[in-house]
Design an enzyme around this catalytic site. Structure first.
Site, PDB file in Angstrom:
ATOM      1  CG  HIS A 263      -2.330   3.587  -2.480  1.00  0.00           C
ATOM      2  ND1 HIS A 263      -1.794   2.988  -3.596  1.00  0.00           N
ATOM      3  CD2 HIS A 263      -3.520   4.111  -2.866  1.00  0.00           C
ATOM      4  CE1 HIS A 263      -2.616   3.144  -4.624  1.00  0.00           C
ATOM      5  NE2 HIS A 263      -3.675   3.830  -4.210  1.00  0.00           N
TER       6      HIS A 263
ATOM      7  CD  GLU B 214       2.256   0.344  -0.153  1.00  0.00           C
ATOM      8  OE1 GLU B 214       2.491  -0.699  -0.778  1.00  0.00           O
ATOM      9  OE2 GLU B 214       1.158   0.929  -0.212  1.00  0.00           O
TER      10      GLU B 214
END
Length: 158
Positions: free
Chosen positions: A55, A57
């Protein structure tokens, strides 16, 4: 909110768009800022890397920690184009940034079929009632490593 917040959020949104348009993964981007400078960027790479943990992040956190030579993001701000999912939220708390600024919220993500509610729901039920079966075995043997860690005088705490 400051004009710098808007500037860094625009960059996170741009990374989301670039990743999506280049078929790297879903429409998510993140930047990590320290001392008013971007130190790491990431976009979702789940489908291009065949990595469900890639992902935006998490990608950005990995890069930032490598750059800082630290497993924590002291004094950093994470700008992410969407409210972090449960996995990213966990990674963020382990990394300990000063704050998180996000664009879209979890309902916005759910509206385009990125719905994490099932994970939030799973966290509320006992292990025996989860949709993916969990089975505990070899606790006694596994605990020996934990006990050795607890007795280790030169461990790095985190």
């Amino acid at each position: 909110m400051t004009s710098d917040d808007e500037k860094f959020m625009r960059r996170a949104i741009q990374l989301a768009k670039e990743g999506m348009n280049n078929d790297l993964g879903g429409p998510f981007g993140a930047v990590i800022v320290k001392n008013n400078s971007i130190i790491a960027e990431g976009n979702n790479n789940v489908t291009s890397k065949n990595d469900p943990t890639a992902h935006a992040e998490v990608v950005a956190i990995r890069k930032a920690c490598e750059k800082l030579n630290s497993f924590q993001l002291d004094g950093c701000t994470i700008y992410t184009s969407c409210e972090p999912c449960p996995m990213c939220l966990g990674a963020i708390y382990w990394a300990r940034p000063a704050r998180v600024v996000y664009g879209c919220n979890r309902q916005d993500a759910a509206n385009i079929n990125f719905d994490d509610q099932f994970i939030y729901d799973e966290l509320k039920v006992g292990m025996a009632d989860r949709k993916i079966p969990f089975q505990q075995i070899s606790q006694k043997e596994a605990l020996t490593v934990f006990k050795a860690w607890d007795a280790k005088n030169d461990r790095t705490l985190y």
